[in-house]
Scaffold this motif. Structure first.
Motif, PDB file in Angstrom:
ATOM      1  N   ILE A 171      11.679  -7.652   2.422  1.00  0.00           N
ATOM      2  CA  ILE A 171      12.131  -7.506   1.030  1.00  0.00           C
ATOM      3  C   ILE A 171      12.470  -8.876   0.444  1.00  0.00           C
ATOM      4  N   ALA A 172      13.227  -9.678   1.221  1.00  0.00           N
ATOM      5  CA  ALA A 172      13.605 -11.011   0.752  1.00  0.00           C
ATOM      6  C   ALA A 172      12.368 -11.869   0.505  1.00  0.00           C
ATOM      7  N   GLU A 173      11.411 -11.808   1.426  1.00  0.00           N
ATOM      8  CA  GLU A 173      10.175 -12.586   1.267  1.00  0.00           C
ATOM      9  C   GLU A 173       9.386 -12.127   0.050  1.00  0.00           C
ATOM     10  N   CYS A 174       9.360 -10.808  -0.176  1.00  0.00           N
ATOM     11  CA  CYS A 174       8.656 -10.253  -1.332  1.00  0.00           C
ATOM     12  C   CYS A 174       9.290 -10.731  -2.634  1.00  0.00           C
ATOM     13  N   LEU A 175      10.615 -10.716  -2.686  1.00  0.00           N
ATOM     14  CA  LEU A 175      11.309 -11.140  -3.903  1.00  0.00           C
ATOM     15  C   LEU A 175      11.199 -12.645  -4.134  1.00  0.00           C
ATOM     16  N   GLU A 176      11.053 -13.384  -3.045  1.00  0.00           N
ATOM     17  CA  GLU A 176      10.922 -14.843  -3.150  1.00  0.00           C
ATOM     18  C   GLU A 176       9.494 -15.289  -3.439  1.00  0.00           C
ATOM     19  N   ALA A 177       8.522 -14.448  -3.132  1.00  0.00           N
ATOM     20  CA  ALA A 177       7.112 -14.832  -3.288  1.00  0.00           C
ATOM     21  C   ALA A 177       6.827 -15.270  -4.722  1.00  0.00           C
ATOM     22  N   THR A 208       3.662 -15.968  -6.047  1.00  0.00           N
ATOM     23  CA  THR A 208       2.364 -15.584  -6.620  1.00  0.00           C
ATOM     24  C   THR A 208       2.130 -14.087  -6.443  1.00  0.00           C
ATOM     25  N   PRO A 209       1.394 -13.463  -7.366  1.00  0.00           N
ATOM     26  CA  PRO A 209       1.068 -12.038  -7.245  1.00  0.00           C
ATOM     27  C   PRO A 209       0.364 -11.711  -5.929  1.00  0.00           C
ATOM     28  N   LYS A 210      -0.500 -12.621  -5.479  1.00  0.00           N
ATOM     29  CA  LYS A 210      -1.229 -12.406  -4.223  1.00  0.00           C
ATOM     30  C   LYS A 210      -0.258 -12.274  -3.047  1.00  0.00           C
ATOM     31  N   ASP A 211       0.708 -13.193  -2.977  1.00  0.00           N
ATOM     32  CA  ASP A 211       1.692 -13.150  -1.889  1.00  0.00           C
ATOM     33  C   ASP A 211       2.555 -11.892  -1.984  1.00  0.00           C
ATOM     34  N   LYS A 212       2.928 -11.515  -3.200  1.00  0.00           N
ATOM     35  CA  LYS A 212       3.748 -10.314  -3.386  1.00  0.00           C
ATOM     36  C   LYS A 212       3.005  -9.074  -2.903  1.00  0.00           C
ATOM     37  N   HIS A 213       1.734  -8.950  -3.285  1.00  0.00           N
ATOM     38  CA  HIS A 213       0.958  -7.771  -2.904  1.00  0.00           C
ATOM     39  C   HIS A 213       0.727  -7.729  -1.386  1.00  0.00           C
ATOM     40  N   LYS A 214       0.547  -8.887  -0.782  1.00  0.00           N
ATOM     41  CA  LYS A 214       0.386  -8.942   0.678  1.00  0.00           C
ATOM     42  C   LYS A 214       1.639  -8.410   1.367  1.00  0.00           C
TER      43      LYS A 214
END
Length: 219
Positions: free
Chosen positions: A156-162, A164-170
């Motif tokens: 969750i923390a990594e997702c919120l910190e990402a 770029t959209p690509k990193d978030k979707h990954k």
């Protein structure tokens, strides 16, 4: 004769002192149970009010519950139970996240072993993008939560910190492949925000709907 007068005076003084002392003792003895009762009632008053608040909370009268928890905290600002319950209730509104964190932090200072309070604090600190405090809290309770919960918090923390959209979707795909642990209801707000920020509003709303009900009464 003078000596006799002095002895009689001393006797009268002692007698007068004894009468006063006896009166004070008797009065205090009579009033002691009353004073003790008043003291006990005052000490337990915040608990009685908090119990009323909890009953309102169970019935779904959240506004009234919040009011009564606040009244209990006016009597004892450090009352852990009232701080915890008020923190959980306030955490349900985006407009009261900061007050919720304040009350949960006060509750946690007296309830270090309560992982639910710590998890909700992690949830809210991630929700306001305070990653440093979120990771600090996660580290502090690492040995009290399951590996699955710890991994989900990290994702969750990594997702919120990402950035770029690509990193978030990954990261959202990685979260989708996980089996959510039972205490996901304690961190659902930051989890939903991860999907919301990634453009998955429907998924975010689904998470809120599924977990908000089970997050309300956690003690």
């Amino acid at each position: 004769m003078g000596k006799k007068i002095i002895e009689m005076s001393n006797h009268l003084i002692n007698l007068d002192f004894f009468k006063k002392a006896s009166f004070f003792y008797n009065s205090f003895t009579i009033k002691l149970p009353i004073l003790l009762l008043i003291f006990l009632l005052h000490c337990n008053r915040e608990k009685a009010i908090a119990q009323l608040a909890f009953e309102k909370e169970v019935q779904g009268y959240y506004t009234e519950a919040i009011y009564h928890y606040n009244q209990a905290l006016k009597i004892n600002p450090n009352y852990s139970f009232a701080n915890a319950r008020l923190g959980f209730l306030l955490s349900e509104s985006q407009l009261s996240i900061i007050p919720a964190i304040h009350h949960l932090e006060k509750a946690r200072s007296d309830s270090q072993d309560d992982t639910k309070i710590s998890l909700k604090l992690i949830d809210l600190t991630l929700f306001i993008l305070d990653f440093e405090n979120g990771r600090r809290l996660q580290k502090e309770i690492a040995n009290k939560i399951s590996p699955e919960t710890s991994e989900l918090i990290t994702k969750i923390a990594e997702c919120l910190e990402a950035s770029t959209p690509k990193d978030k979707h990954k990261l959202m795909d990685e979260i989708d492949s996980m089996e959510f642990p039972p205490d996901t209801n304690m961190i659902y707000r930051s989890l939903a925000l991860c999907y919301e920020n990634g453009g998955e509003s429907v998924k975010a709303e689904e998470i809120v709907t599924n977990y908000r009900r089970t997050a309300s009464l956690v003690h």
